[in-house]
Design a protein around this motif. Structure first.
Motif, PDB file in Angstrom:
ATOM      1  N   PRO A  34       0.815  -1.097  -0.047  1.00  0.00           N
ATOM      2  CA  PRO A  34      -0.009   0.072   0.052  1.00  0.00           C
ATOM      3  C   PRO A  34       0.822   1.232   0.069  1.00  0.00           C
ATOM      4  O   PRO A  34       1.979   1.216   0.552  1.00  0.00           O
ATOM      5  N   ASN A  35       0.042   2.473  -0.276  1.00  0.00           N
ATOM      6  CA  ASN A  35       0.925   3.691  -0.639  1.00  0.00           C
ATOM      7  C   ASN A  35       1.477   4.111   0.684  1.00  0.00           C
ATOM      8  O   ASN A  35       2.316   4.938   0.822  1.00  0.00           O
ATOM      9  N   ALA A  36       0.554   3.936   1.759  1.00  0.00           N
ATOM     10  CA  ALA A  36       0.840   4.463   3.069  1.00  0.00           C
ATOM     11  C   ALA A  36       2.210   3.863   3.663  1.00  0.00           C
ATOM     12  O   ALA A  36       2.789   4.611   4.279  1.00  0.00           O
ATOM     13  N   LEU A  37       2.554   2.509   3.157  1.00  0.00           N
ATOM     14  CA  LEU A  37       3.620   1.996   3.623  1.00  0.00           C
ATOM     15  C   LEU A  37       4.928   2.652   3.060  1.00  0.00           C
ATOM     16  O   LEU A  37       6.056   2.658   3.482  1.00  0.00           O
ATOM     17  N   HIS A  38       4.816   2.910   1.568  1.00  0.00           N
ATOM     18  CA  HIS A  38       5.967   3.497   0.961  1.00  0.00           C
ATOM     19  C   HIS A  38       6.544   4.805   1.569  1.00  0.00           C
ATOM     20  O   HIS A  38       7.753   4.994   1.386  1.00  0.00           O
ATOM     21  N   GLU A  39       5.750   5.397   2.551  1.00  0.00           N
ATOM     22  CA  GLU A  39       6.467   6.715   3.232  1.00  0.00           C
ATOM     23  C   GLU A  39       7.491   5.975   4.034  1.00  0.00           C
ATOM     24  O   GLU A  39       8.346   6.842   4.319  1.00  0.00           O
ATOM     25  N   TYR A  40       7.710   4.815   4.553  1.00  0.00           N
ATOM     26  CA  TYR A  40       8.614   4.443   5.525  1.00  0.00           C
ATOM     27  C   TYR A  40       9.465   3.519   4.534  1.00  0.00           C
ATOM     28  O   TYR A  40      10.529   2.853   5.382  1.00  0.00           O
ATOM     29  N   LEU A  41       9.429   3.304   3.300  1.00  0.00           N
ATOM     30  CA  LEU A  41      10.571   2.666   2.676  1.00  0.00           C
ATOM     31  C   LEU A  41      11.415   3.712   1.855  1.00  0.00           C
ATOM     32  O   LEU A  41      11.181   4.374   1.474  1.00  0.00           O
ATOM     33  N   SER A  43      13.711   5.087  -0.861  1.00  0.00           N
ATOM     34  CA  SER A  43      13.621   5.098  -2.385  1.00  0.00           C
ATOM     35  C   SER A  43      14.603   6.242  -2.753  1.00  0.00           C
ATOM     36  O   SER A  43      15.472   6.816  -2.133  1.00  0.00           O
ATOM     37  N   HIS A  44      14.845   6.043  -4.167  1.00  0.00           N
ATOM     38  CA  HIS A  44      15.928   6.685  -4.731  1.00  0.00           C
ATOM     39  C   HIS A  44      15.710   8.389  -4.410  1.00  0.00           C
ATOM     40  O   HIS A  44      16.789   9.056  -4.270  1.00  0.00           O
ATOM     41  N   HIS A  45      14.522   8.750  -4.289  1.00  0.00           N
ATOM     42  CA  HIS A  45      14.318  10.207  -4.143  1.00  0.00           C
ATOM     43  C   HIS A  45      12.757  10.268  -3.657  1.00  0.00           C
ATOM     44  O   HIS A  45      12.132   9.511  -3.991  1.00  0.00           O
ATOM     45  N   THR A  46      12.774  11.045  -2.651  1.00  0.00           N
ATOM     46  CA  THR A  46      11.418  11.218  -1.699  1.00  0.00           C
ATOM     47  C   THR A  46      10.720  12.569  -2.334  1.00  0.00           C
ATOM     48  O   THR A  46       9.518  12.875  -1.935  1.00  0.00           O
ATOM     49  N   ARG A  99       4.154  12.826  -5.880  1.00  0.00           N
ATOM     50  CA  ARG A  99       5.369  12.271  -5.076  1.00  0.00           C
ATOM     51  C   ARG A  99       5.389  10.829  -5.765  1.00  0.00           C
ATOM     52  O   ARG A  99       4.528  10.074  -5.845  1.00  0.00           O
ATOM     53  N   GLU A 100       6.844  10.229  -5.451  1.00  0.00           N
ATOM     54  CA  GLU A 100       6.774   8.917  -5.961  1.00  0.00           C
ATOM     55  C   GLU A 100       5.923   8.058  -5.229  1.00  0.00           C
ATOM     56  O   GLU A 100       5.498   6.960  -5.900  1.00  0.00           O
ATOM     57  N   SER A 101       5.721   8.158  -3.943  1.00  0.00           N
ATOM     58  CA  SER A 101       4.759   7.231  -2.982  1.00  0.00           C
ATOM     59  C   SER A 101       3.214   7.423  -3.546  1.00  0.00           C
ATOM     60  O   SER A 101       2.650   6.494  -3.253  1.00  0.00           O
ATOM     61  N   ASP A 102       3.141   8.501  -4.196  1.00  0.00           N
ATOM     62  CA  ASP A 102       1.491   8.568  -4.577  1.00  0.00           C
ATOM     63  C   ASP A 102       1.318   8.064  -6.004  1.00  0.00           C
ATOM     64  O   ASP A 102       0.030   8.181  -6.559  1.00  0.00           O
TER      65      ASP A 102
END
Length: 566
Positions: A34-41, A43-46, A99-102
């Motif tokens: 889920p996208n919510a989890l990506h906030e804590y993973l 990534s190459h850029h936030t 944002r990448e997470s979105d």
């Protein structure tokens, strides 16, 4: 039993690691988490990636036209592509960014962008037929099958929603606009596309150019630490009144009048002059003492700022800057400019304390030679503002405010104890833009040319007294373009008090005239072995281009001294 437990633990750990690797791999390609989890993973850029771009034009004679797209979908870059000079037209670049997470599986990220009249696919096909496999300067082959899409202004973009595209080094993460055929980029990771946008701006308006950042923002460039050289020397170059433009600019009062057949482009001639003196003098620090930006002729201040910054970065010279009265005149504000300047490589400039008047009140320390952490030279820089806030009582220009004087005195006092730890003569100097009222004292000992009446402020706030009280040896300014002298003031007992220098002006877009003035750059050479400061000027044109003009020792054995001829 123990071996069985150990074996079980090891097998479990291996299985867990394998499972995590598999999940990360699947998520990278199929976004299973889920996208919510990506906030804590990691990534190459936030930051953002760009998913689309558009230009919206409007007309001042059409009340129904608008230069805005839906702000819930589009982000507008607040630069009129006509630089507010269009007869009736304006245009603004808009981007869609996420944002990448979105990102969703349907979002397509821009992975290439160019400008031209023809579809770049034709050039790619020609390259492929020539045996280059379809790869060109824009595409590394990973996204060769993605189609080019047309956008207004001759923009062509290539987008992809391939899994992991947002992590690609080709993903476009920033878009901006600079202006003029001579525009350059000074920000790390950014590059101009090379071809101006196709708009009907006319010849009188500098062409807009797209500049793009790809991949994650580069790491912050470490700030250089100025230090006395092993031979005990340190050299400062003062660049006063560059007056750089948006576009090449027009020369004013340039000599000789037939230079280059009469075709004198101000910024090119200014920057060529600066580059030559950089290479001749090899300074350890450059001080930009105000009016780097040429007011109405530089509606896009970053375009002007990047010109001098790129040159100093290329020469790997640390630099500090303060503002003059023209830098933020009808263009970008001082805080906004300083935010950009602070972020550039080799820049040691800072906005300074927010609770005192002005932007750019700060100091830097030049450290002693070797690995010493002691300060050898302190350079104070202060904002002398612009125009008088009380024109009825005090016509002309503004003055150093009491909050700045208090800051300077408090700072100087707090530094005295650590400065005493330096085993040689510690020296304090200062730079401002507008001269102090004391520059007009009738009993100054002048070395160098005085060509125009001083435009010092009519109100005297007492900064001169603070400089003398705190032991500052020299202050240098710009502002009066054709004044290029150093003036020595005296204490009540007749002993030397303070050298007050003018740098002359280096920029060809600013005024000159006044009896054949040639653009100048002032040099300050520090010999810490002797506690000596020697200053001279370099000239842009004439018989003296290879000479040190008005060479003068202003400090010796750590003390202000009068000219030798006295």
């Amino acid at each position: 039993m123990t071996r069985r437990i150990v074996r079980t633990v090891v097998q479990t750990a291996v299985a867990a690691v394998f499972t995590l690797v598999l999940i990360f791999f699947l998520d990278r390609n199929y976004r299973v988490l889920p996208n919510a989890l990506h906030e804590y993973l990691p990534s190459h850029h936030t930051g953002f990636v760009i998913t689309d771009i558009a230009i919206k034009k409007c007309s001042s004679i059409n009340v129904f036209s608008s230069c805005k797209l839906d702000p819930a979908v589009w982000f507008r870059i607040e630069k009129d592509l006509y630089l507010r000079k269009g007869l009736v037209s304006s245009a603004y670049l808009h981007i869609q960014r996420k944002r990448e997470s979105d990102l969703t599986p349907d979002d397509r990220v821009i992975i290439d962008i160019t400008v031209g009249r023809r579809n770049p696919a034709a050039a790619e096909a020609k390259a492929s037929a020539g045996g280059r496999g379809g790869r060109d300067a824009h595409d590394d082959g990973d996204f060769a099958n993605e189609p080019w899409e047309a956008r207004p202004g001759g923009i062509w973009i290539k987008r992809s929603n391939r899994r992991g595209v947002s992590d690609s080094k080709k993903a476009v993460t920033g878009i901006d606009v600079l202006f003029g055929d001579d525009a350059v980029e000074a920000r790390p990771g950014w590059a101009i596309t090379g071809t101006p946008l196709l708009l009907d701006t006319g010849s009188s308006i500098p062409v807009p150019q797209l500049t793009v950042r790809r991949g994650p923002p580069p790491p912050e460039v470490p700030k250089p630490v100025p230090r006395i050289q092993d031979n005990g020397r340190f050299k400062i170059m003062q660049l006063a009144d560059l007056h750089l433009n948006t576009g090449v600019g027009k020369c004013r009062d340039a000599l000789p009048v037939d230079w280059n057949g009469g075709n004198c482009e101000a910024d090119k001639r200014t920057l060529d002059f600066v580059a030559r003196i950089l290479e001749d003098e090899k300074p350890n620090l450059v001080v930009l003492s105000g009016d780097q930006v040429n007011a109405d002729h530089a509606p896009d201040a970053p375009t002007a700022i990047f010109k001098y910054a790129q040159l100093l970065i290329e020469h790997k010279v640390p630099y500090v800057s303060i503002f003059g009265n023209h830098d933020d005149e009808n263009t970008m504000s001082r805080p906004a400019q300083m935010q950009i300047i602070e972020s550039l490589p080799y820049s040691l400039s800072t906005a300074g304390p927010p609770d005192i008047d002005g932007v750019g009140n700060y100091y830097i320390e030049i450290l002693a030679r070797g690995s010493s952490g002691h300060s050898a030279i302190t350079v104070y820089l202060l904002d002398s503002h612009a125009y008088s806030p009380d024109e009825r009582r005090y016509k002309g220009y503004d003055w150093i405010k009491q909050s700045q004087i208090d800051w300077f005195r408090n700072t100087a006092q707090s530094l005295k104890k650590p400065h005493k730890e330096y085993t040689h003569h510690h020296m304090d100097i200062a730079f401002i833009h507008i001269p102090l009222p004391e520059y007009t004292l009738p009993n100054l000992t002048l070395v160098g040319a005085w060509r125009e009446p001083s435009t010092a402020p009519a109100f005297n706030s007492g900064f001169y007294n603070a400089l003398v009280d705190e032991g500052v040896l020299m202050v240098s300014c710009g502002h009066d373009h054709v004044n290029e002298y150093c003036g020595l003031s005296r204490k009540d007992d007749g002993s030397p008090a303070l050298w007050m220098c003018h740098a002359g002006a280096a920029g060809f877009a600013g005024y000159a005239g006044y009896g054949g003035f040639h653009r100048k750059i002032r040099i300050f050479d520090f010999d810490m072995n002797e506690g000596r400061i020697t200053t001279w000027k370099r000239v842009e044109w004439g018989d003296d281009v290879n000479k040190k003009i008005d060479e003068l020792i202003i400090v010796d054995a750590g003390k202000v001294v009068a000219p030798v001829q006295e």
